[in-house]
Design a protein around this motif. Sequence first.
Motif, PDB file in Angstrom:
ATOM      1  N   ASN A  70     103.360 124.979  96.292  1.00  0.00           N
ATOM      2  CA  ASN A  70     104.151 125.036  97.522  1.00  0.00           C
ATOM      3  C   ASN A  70     104.075 123.729  98.304  1.00  0.00           C
ATOM      4  N   ALA A  71     102.883 123.148  98.346  1.00  0.00           N
ATOM      5  CA  ALA A  71     102.718 121.884  99.073  1.00  0.00           C
ATOM      6  C   ALA A  71     103.539 120.774  98.429  1.00  0.00           C
ATOM      7  N   GLU A  72     103.579 120.744  97.103  1.00  0.00           N
ATOM      8  CA  GLU A  72     104.359 119.714  96.418  1.00  0.00           C
ATOM      9  C   GLU A  72     105.859 119.916  96.641  1.00  0.00           C
ATOM     10  N   ILE A  73     106.302 121.163  96.618  1.00  0.00           N
ATOM     11  CA  ILE A  73     107.724 121.441  96.877  1.00  0.00           C
ATOM     12  C   ILE A  73     108.076 121.042  98.304  1.00  0.00           C
ATOM     13  N   GLU A  74     107.217 121.396  99.245  1.00  0.00           N
ATOM     14  CA  GLU A  74     107.521 121.111 100.643  1.00  0.00           C
ATOM     15  C   GLU A  74     107.520 119.608 100.937  1.00  0.00           C
ATOM     16  N   ALA A  75     106.720 118.857 100.223  1.00  0.00           N
ATOM     17  CA  ALA A  75     106.746 117.405 100.404  1.00  0.00           C
ATOM     18  C   ALA A  75     108.121 116.838 100.073  1.00  0.00           C
ATOM     19  N   ILE A  76     108.816 117.502  99.155  1.00  0.00           N
ATOM     20  CA  ILE A  76     110.167 117.068  98.787  1.00  0.00           C
ATOM     21  C   ILE A  76     111.198 117.617  99.766  1.00  0.00           C
ATOM     22  N   THR A  77     111.089 118.917 100.119  1.00  0.00           N
ATOM     23  CA  THR A  77     112.127 119.522 100.974  1.00  0.00           C
ATOM     24  C   THR A  77     112.149 118.910 102.373  1.00  0.00           C
ATOM     25  N   ALA A  95     108.141 120.257  86.785  1.00  0.00           N
ATOM     26  CA  ALA A  95     108.568 121.034  85.619  1.00  0.00           C
ATOM     27  C   ALA A  95     107.628 120.851  84.445  1.00  0.00           C
ATOM     28  N   THR A  96     107.052 119.660  84.317  1.00  0.00           N
ATOM     29  CA  THR A  96     106.198 119.370  83.162  1.00  0.00           C
ATOM     30  C   THR A  96     104.717 119.574  83.438  1.00  0.00           C
ATOM     31  N   ASN A  97     104.351 119.787  84.681  1.00  0.00           N
ATOM     32  CA  ASN A  97     102.942 119.981  85.013  1.00  0.00           C
ATOM     33  C   ASN A  97     102.429 121.263  84.366  1.00  0.00           C
ATOM     34  N   GLY A 113     110.509 133.402  88.154  1.00  0.00           N
ATOM     35  CA  GLY A 113     110.689 133.291  86.716  1.00  0.00           C
ATOM     36  C   GLY A 113     110.827 131.849  86.269  1.00  0.00           C
ATOM     37  N   THR A 114     110.512 131.611  85.010  1.00  0.00           N
ATOM     38  CA  THR A 114     110.451 130.251  84.480  1.00  0.00           C
ATOM     39  C   THR A 114     111.802 129.565  84.487  1.00  0.00           C
ATOM     40  N   GLU A 115     112.872 130.252  84.102  1.00  0.00           N
ATOM     41  CA  GLU A 115     114.194 129.636  84.068  1.00  0.00           C
ATOM     42  C   GLU A 115     114.623 129.202  85.468  1.00  0.00           C
ATOM     43  N   MET A 116     114.430 130.069  86.452  1.00  0.00           N
ATOM     44  CA  MET A 116     114.800 129.721  87.829  1.00  0.00           C
ATOM     45  C   MET A 116     113.923 128.582  88.350  1.00  0.00           C
ATOM     46  N   TYR A 117     112.659 128.595  87.971  1.00  0.00           N
ATOM     47  CA  TYR A 117     111.766 127.510  88.396  1.00  0.00           C
ATOM     48  C   TYR A 117     112.248 126.166  87.845  1.00  0.00           C
ATOM     49  N   ARG A 118     112.700 126.150  86.613  1.00  0.00           N
ATOM     50  CA  ARG A 118     113.199 124.899  86.016  1.00  0.00           C
ATOM     51  C   ARG A 118     114.453 124.418  86.750  1.00  0.00           C
ATOM     52  N   ARG A 119     115.319 125.352  87.126  1.00  0.00           N
ATOM     53  CA  ARG A 119     116.499 124.966  87.900  1.00  0.00           C
ATOM     54  C   ARG A 119     116.094 124.345  89.232  1.00  0.00           C
ATOM     55  N   LEU A 120     115.093 124.948  89.877  1.00  0.00           N
ATOM     56  CA  LEU A 120     114.618 124.417  91.147  1.00  0.00           C
ATOM     57  C   LEU A 120     114.100 122.999  90.977  1.00  0.00           C
ATOM     58  N   CYS A 121     113.289 122.781  89.948  1.00  0.00           N
ATOM     59  CA  CYS A 121     112.733 121.449  89.719  1.00  0.00           C
ATOM     60  C   CYS A 121     113.840 120.427  89.507  1.00  0.00           C
ATOM     61  N   ALA A 122     114.874 120.813  88.758  1.00  0.00           N
ATOM     62  CA  ALA A 122     115.986 119.900  88.516  1.00  0.00           C
ATOM     63  C   ALA A 122     116.715 119.589  89.821  1.00  0.00           C
ATOM     64  N   ALA A 123     116.945 120.617  90.636  1.00  0.00           N
ATOM     65  CA  ALA A 123     117.657 120.412  91.904  1.00  0.00           C
ATOM     66  C   ALA A 123     116.850 119.549  92.864  1.00  0.00           C
ATOM     67  N   SER A 129     103.718 128.349  83.600  1.00  0.00           N
ATOM     68  CA  SER A 129     103.879 129.795  83.388  1.00  0.00           C
ATOM     69  C   SER A 129     103.853 130.535  84.717  1.00  0.00           C
ATOM     70  N   ASP A 130     104.325 131.782  84.690  1.00  0.00           N
ATOM     71  CA  ASP A 130     104.249 132.618  85.895  1.00  0.00           C
ATOM     72  C   ASP A 130     102.800 132.721  86.371  1.00  0.00           C
ATOM     73  N   LYS A 131     101.874 132.901  85.420  1.00  0.00           N
ATOM     74  CA  LYS A 131     100.464 133.042  85.784  1.00  0.00           C
ATOM     75  C   LYS A 131      99.937 131.760  86.408  1.00  0.00           C
ATOM     76  N   GLY A 132     100.307 130.634  85.819  1.00  0.00           N
ATOM     77  CA  GLY A 132      99.853 129.355  86.359  1.00  0.00           C
ATOM     78  C   GLY A 132     100.393 129.101  87.755  1.00  0.00           C
ATOM     79  N   ARG A 133     101.668 129.423  87.972  1.00  0.00           N
ATOM     80  CA  ARG A 133     102.240 129.221  89.305  1.00  0.00           C
ATOM     81  C   ARG A 133     101.596 130.145  90.332  1.00  0.00           C
ATOM     82  N   SER A 134     101.205 131.335  89.886  1.00  0.00           N
ATOM     83  CA  SER A 134     100.513 132.258  90.791  1.00  0.00           C
ATOM     84  C   SER A 134      99.126 131.741  91.145  1.00  0.00           C
ATOM     85  N   GLN A 135      98.401 131.272  90.159  1.00  0.00           N
ATOM     86  CA  GLN A 135      97.046 130.792  90.398  1.00  0.00           C
ATOM     87  C   GLN A 135      97.024 129.517  91.238  1.00  0.00           C
ATOM     88  N   ASN A 136      98.086 128.733  91.143  1.00  0.00           N
ATOM     89  CA  ASN A 136      98.144 127.444  91.825  1.00  0.00           C
ATOM     90  C   ASN A 136      99.234 127.428  92.904  1.00  0.00           C
TER      91      ASN A 136
END
Length: 390
Positions: A282-289, A263-265, A246-256, A270-277
Amino acid sequence: MSKRPLSRFKVIDLTRVRAGPTAVRQLADWGADVIKIESPAGDAGLGGARHGPDFQNLHRNKRSLTLDLKQPEGLEIMRRLVRQADVVVENYRPDVKFRLKIDYESLRALNPRLVYASISGFGQDGPYRDRPGFDQIAQGLGGLMSITGLPGQGPVRVGIPVADLTAGIFAAMGILVALLEREESGEGQWVQSSLLGAQISMLDFQAARWTIGKEVPGQAGNDHPTSIPTGVFATADGHINIAAAGTEMYRRLCAALSADHLATNPDYASDKGRSQNRKALNAEIEAITRGKTSAEWIAELNKAGVPSGPINSMDEVFADPQVRHLNMTRRVPHKALGEVEVIGQPIELSRTKWEIHSPTPEAGEHTEEVLRELGYDDAAIAALHERKVV
């Protein structure tokens, strides 16, 4: 301890291997008087070696009566038990119980209040009625293996016998419902569950994606098929799970993650955009984690309200402080094995408790005790032993 909540019920356990014993274990842990009927040679090998962890975990809290149901005197003992019983549970192939004349209609004639539960591979009737049932066959036939594993990997079985276990749990639920209904009607009934039916029920939203949306789900690997980003991410010293649906949880993740650019990409807005991409996100998140340890990320993400946790090996599971707090195991003394630690119930009631009061019995350990309860004297018991009825 106060009286066990199911102690007023007598259960005759004719089950072997896993699905049936799982059903009966639910009743036994809550205090039902369970008599496990085994062949005179015992049931070792049907669920692993008798003193092995699997068999010991499955059959605690039961009494064992060895009995040859192919002999008329063995069937007479069974009939005496049925007249006193509340529940019979069996997982024979459907034709076997009719051949032995221990099917529901035959036993109901002896005890109309009897709740009779049957667990099969595919159901008590239909085109697959007589096929031998096995957990992995149900996982494949029921669709689970087509949605498990990495995309393109090919079919993958789940790491536990989920069809067996859920068929047993659903059977136990059906037995309890039938016992409650009996309080109104005064009559028992035939409870049925199957590995295939249980497996399909457990598909839940994945099945509904087809039945309602006409979408055929595929393999999503460690990623949640519809809630994105939810999956496994590498860290500096291992891997963690993150669930940011969900969008709210995704924003929290980006902040953390200190990742305003995610968050601004617009591709991820949207949920649909995150699904399509999904792959790119995931690769961008993992580069940070990868920049911090698992423990650091788990602490930071949970503090931010983003679900996150470790991926534990089995020894780590039982060392975890929350698992230890839940008291998910019990220790019970065993004559041959010493103290045995078995897996407990995931349900807690505020007043009445489940209990491991006795270890898995040896084959026939309670044969004479049960026969005396049925009215057999010492001479009769000795004669049954001599004729290998028990």
